[in-house]
Design a protein around this motif. Sequence first.
Motif, short mmCIF file in Angstrom:
data_model
loop_
_atom_site.label_atom_id
_atom_site.label_comp_id
_atom_site.label_asym_id
_atom_site.label_seq_id
_atom_site.Cartn_x
_atom_site.Cartn_y
_atom_site.Cartn_z
N LEU A 1 7.19 2.36 6.59
CA LEU A 1 5.73 2.21 6.34
C LEU A 1 5.40 2.65 5.44
O LEU A 1 4.16 2.16 5.24
N ASP A 2 5.98 4.45 4.73
CA ASP A 2 5.43 4.77 3.56
C ASP A 2 4.55 3.79 2.56
O ASP A 2 3.70 3.44 1.86
N ALA B 1 4.96 0.07 2.46
CA ALA B 1 4.28 -0.95 2.93
C ALA B 1 3.09 -0.60 3.18
O ALA B 1 2.21 -1.48 1.93
N SER B 2 2.98 0.69 2.72
CA SER B 2 1.52 0.69 3.37
C SER B 2 0.68 1.08 1.92
O SER B 2 -0.42 0.67 1.24
N LYS C 1 1.77 -0.33 -0.81
CA LYS C 1 1.41 -1.94 -1.16
C LYS C 1 0.18 -3.09 -0.59
O LYS C 1 0.41 -3.73 -0.06
N HIS C 2 -0.25 -1.99 0.76
CA HIS C 2 -1.15 -2.15 1.63
C HIS C 2 -0.24 -3.57 2.16
O HIS C 2 -1.28 -4.97 2.33
N ASP D 1 0.52 -5.32 6.05
CA ASP D 1 0.90 -5.36 7.12
C ASP D 1 2.36 -4.97 7.63
O ASP D 1 2.78 -6.36 7.97
N THR E 1 1.92 -9.84 4.54
CA THR E 1 2.05 -8.91 6.02
C THR E 1 3.78 -9.62 6.18
O THR E 1 4.04 -10.07 6.00
#
Length: 465
Positions: A329-330, A332-333, A335-336, A338, A375
């Motif tokens: 999750l970190d 992915a976050s 790189k913005h 979803d 996404t």
Amino acid sequence: MLSGLRRRLIVMLLVPLAALALLNAWFDYRSADNVAEQQDRRLAALVPLLADSVIGEGPHGGDPPVLLLAPALAEFFKDGAGSASFAITDADGRVLAGESWLASIAPSTTEPEFHSEEHAGTTWRIVRERQQTVLGELVIALADGSDPRQRWASSVLFKVLLPNLVLIALAAFAIGWAVERALKPLLELKDAVERRSPRDLSAFDESASPEEVRPLVRSLNRLFGLVDAQAESQRRFVADAAHQLRTPLAGLQAQVEAWAQAANQPGPDATLQLPAEQVNKLRGATRRTSQLANQLLALSRADVRTMQTEPRQQVDLKALCEDLLEAHLDAASAKHIDLGLDTRPVQVMGHEWLLRELLANLVDNAVKYTPAGGTVTIRCGSADGLALLQVEDDGPGVPVQERPRVLERFYRVQGTGGEGNGLGLAIAQEIARVHHSHLDLQSGSGGRGLKASVLLETAAATAAL
């Protein structure tokens, strides 16, 4: 090998038997030929006796001459009733006594003439000879229908060939049974080798094998010992490499991460100013090195032949997907991206750590190559009685012609950006093989991105088997 050896033994044993059967038939024919020669000599000896048996003319003109058969002739006609005949003709071929069908042209010489002739369904051995009698020179003909050659030809099938064929057939069954019993130790050794797992390299008991098979067992034991030593050396190397690589790389990465944080966000009281660009490059190189080491070790452990012998356990794919979502999750976050879940409860029988490695590589690839704002979706559930594990993104995807090649080790699509070693999908494919499946690559929704799927047998289906 055993089938060829069995066939060779049976052929090598049956061929001499067939040769002996043919030799027996040939000897039987030679015996009949010898008897035929004796028959010719007997007929030649009886001709003068038949000539001497003519003692005078008939009482009336045209009557047969008076005959007084010698004892040998009487015995010949008595023993061969129906198969012995004679004829006495003059020089012109007129039959004076006996059978008219024996009348023929007088021999051109005084030597006896022999030939075989067919009459009334019987092959007769006939001798004709000029002889001086009380009535002058007459032609004496004697015929014998008990020709040994004819008897041999009529009885060869039932008295020679058929018994020999039956004998050969029985011998084939007996030899096949004997060969099967003799090769049983080899078959048992073959079955024992086939039942062995790749990790069971213990020696076979030589004393349980016949003396002829012991050299083979001894050679197998020696080979097993060498392979076991090599496998043990490789296992020690993997274990040592895992310890020696992971620990210092993890420490180095932690130190570099701290430097990078200090370089990117320097405080007003920082005592050490580090060039951010160089530290970030060092951090990237450290991350790639650490990832490469972990992937190589995972690839080494995810060997199909080795893992087939490892016990499987029940794995909850929904919980596994949730764990991997939290772990990525970190990234992915940052790189913005979803990063979402679309999961339904489903359980499979497999190796939990391998499935975790498979999903981690798929998610890591998706997050790494999906552009910012994209996404990535992690899915699991049931599809057509199988368990589905899937990762879909809307990134650049993989061209159709390149999809088989991206499953190869160290292959990367030309022009692909981002960091990578070309091992993620190869590891996922290897783990899928361990679970008797394969990694399926397709385009994502709307023809964009990449959808990587693996179909696995559910725990319920495995239990039913």
